[in-house]
Design an enzyme around this catalytic site. Sequence first.
Site, short mmCIF file in Angstrom:
data_model
loop_
_atom_site.label_atom_id
_atom_site.label_comp_id
_atom_site.label_asym_id
_atom_site.label_seq_id
_atom_site.Cartn_x
_atom_site.Cartn_y
_atom_site.Cartn_z
N TYR A 183 -25.69 -0.26 30.42
CA TYR A 183 -26.29 -0.69 31.76
C TYR A 183 -25.42 -1.55 32.66
O TYR A 183 -25.01 -2.45 31.91
CB TYR A 183 -27.75 -1.21 31.37
CG TYR A 183 -28.48 -1.57 32.70
CD1 TYR A 183 -29.02 -0.49 33.39
CD2 TYR A 183 -28.48 -2.99 33.08
CE1 TYR A 183 -29.73 -0.73 34.77
CE2 TYR A 183 -29.30 -3.23 34.28
CZ TYR A 183 -29.91 -2.37 34.98
OH TYR A 183 -30.34 -2.61 36.01
N GLY A 238 -19.18 0.33 34.48
CA GLY A 238 -19.61 1.24 33.53
C GLY A 238 -18.39 1.97 32.69
O GLY A 238 -18.94 1.96 31.44
N TYR A 260 -35.70 0.77 35.04
CA TYR A 260 -35.03 1.94 35.41
C TYR A 260 -35.40 3.24 35.03
O TYR A 260 -35.46 4.28 35.55
CB TYR A 260 -33.50 1.73 35.52
CG TYR A 260 -32.60 2.79 35.87
CD1 TYR A 260 -32.60 3.30 37.13
CD2 TYR A 260 -32.25 3.75 34.76
CE1 TYR A 260 -31.72 4.17 37.61
CE2 TYR A 260 -31.24 4.75 35.34
CZ TYR A 260 -31.29 5.21 36.43
OH TYR A 260 -30.62 6.48 36.83
N TYR A 297 -21.32 11.22 31.93
CA TYR A 297 -20.76 11.53 30.61
C TYR A 297 -20.14 12.86 30.56
O TYR A 297 -19.24 12.95 29.87
CB TYR A 297 -22.20 11.31 29.55
CG TYR A 297 -22.82 9.76 29.73
CD1 TYR A 297 -21.79 8.98 29.49
CD2 TYR A 297 -24.18 9.90 29.73
CE1 TYR A 297 -22.57 7.58 29.81
CE2 TYR A 297 -24.52 8.67 29.81
CZ TYR A 297 -23.98 7.51 29.74
OH TYR A 297 -24.51 6.34 29.55
#
Length: 166
Positions: A89, A100, A27, A134
Amino acid sequence: MERYIIRKAIKEDCEAIHRLIQELADYEKMPDGPQIDSKALEQDGFGVRPFFEAFVASEKDSNQIVGFALYFFTYSTWQGKSLYMEDIYVQPQHRRKGVGLSLFRSVSQAALTEDCVRLNFSVLNWNLPSIEFYKSLGALDLTEKEGWHCFRMNRCEMEQLAQRKV
């Protein structure tokens, strides 16, 4: 999140974690990045002197591991105990379901349990979805805010430095 379980990783999870590390590297457009195997993860995370800890996310029905967060403790000479999250991940088909966030929350709780004052991590500059995620949780971009840049010395450079005469 009713379809998933977040738990501390165990030695038997290392093959799945290794597979997910490779998916993350793919990724991140660095498929040749990972240089370790599941045996190294077993030794380094579950040996006599563990160098990391991890959480895994698995599906309740299949028990298949679909995500992980790997971290270790560090120390700030300015503020004290810190935690560094090396990787987080979640497989694409399991994203946007709270997995997540739950992994990140578990890492944050681990830091608080150890009375850490910081939770540090790095994000590639092109990974805008993660950066925004984030920031939405209150994380600060230290390159933007304070001008800190991350540096690294690989083994070759460390060996040269160790042999360098003063």
